[in-house]
Design an enzyme around this catalytic site. Structure first.
Site, mmCIF file in Angstrom:
data_model
loop_
_atom_site.group_PDB
_atom_site.id
_atom_site.type_symbol
_atom_site.label_atom_id
_atom_site.label_comp_id
_atom_site.label_asym_id
_atom_site.label_seq_id
_atom_site.Cartn_x
_atom_site.Cartn_y
_atom_site.Cartn_z
ATOM 1 C CB ILE A 66 -0.883 0.031 1.271
ATOM 2 C CG1 ILE A 66 -1.736 -1.235 1.371
ATOM 3 C CG2 ILE A 66 -1.744 1.292 1.324
ATOM 4 C CD1 ILE A 66 -2.297 -1.494 2.755
ATOM 5 C CB CYS A 67 2.303 3.653 -1.804
ATOM 6 S SG CYS A 67 1.747 3.714 -3.518
ATOM 7 C CG HIS A 68 -0.759 9.370 -1.628
ATOM 8 N ND1 HIS A 68 -0.726 10.330 -2.602
ATOM 9 C CD2 HIS A 68 -1.804 9.682 -0.827
ATOM 10 C CE1 HIS A 68 -1.712 11.202 -2.388
ATOM 11 N NE2 HIS A 68 -2.373 10.831 -1.311
#
Length: 109
Positions: A66-68
């Site tokens: 998960i990232c932005h």
């Protein structure tokens, strides 16, 4: 083999059904980003630390990175797959999509 990406709705249904013990939510953002917005139950390992911490990941686990917005997490997912971890997927659209589509309580930034 699993798709390299997982949608917010697919991930949400996995979590809603009772998060499987082998499902690891691996947040690869920076600590300030994680402090701002996160999915409950996720683990923070910033992208730059992943190579040095490879031995911490179980090849049997289903890891969702998960990232932005989904770019860093895709890079990490592909890298981890190249290291032999086959059950790694990137959250399509990242935490931003999660906030828009699944949980508006998660702040957007």
């Amino acid at each position: 083999m699993l798709d390299v990406e997982i949608s917010t709705t697919e991930l949400s249904s996995k979590i809603s059904a009772g998060k499987p013990p082998d499902l690891v939510l691996l947040d690869v953002r920076e600590p300030w980003e994680y402090a701002t917005a996160k999915i409950e139950g996720s683990v923070l390992v910033p992208m730059g630390e992943i190579p040095g911490r490879l031995q911490e990941f179980d090849p049997e686990d289903h890891i969702v990175t998960i990232c932005h917005a989904g770019v860093r997490s895709m890079n990490v997912a592909v890298w981890l797959r190249n290291q032999g971890l086959e059950k790694v997927q990137s959250l399509r659209g990242g935490i931003d999509a999660w906030s828009r589509e699944i949980d508006p309580q998660v702040p957007r930034y």
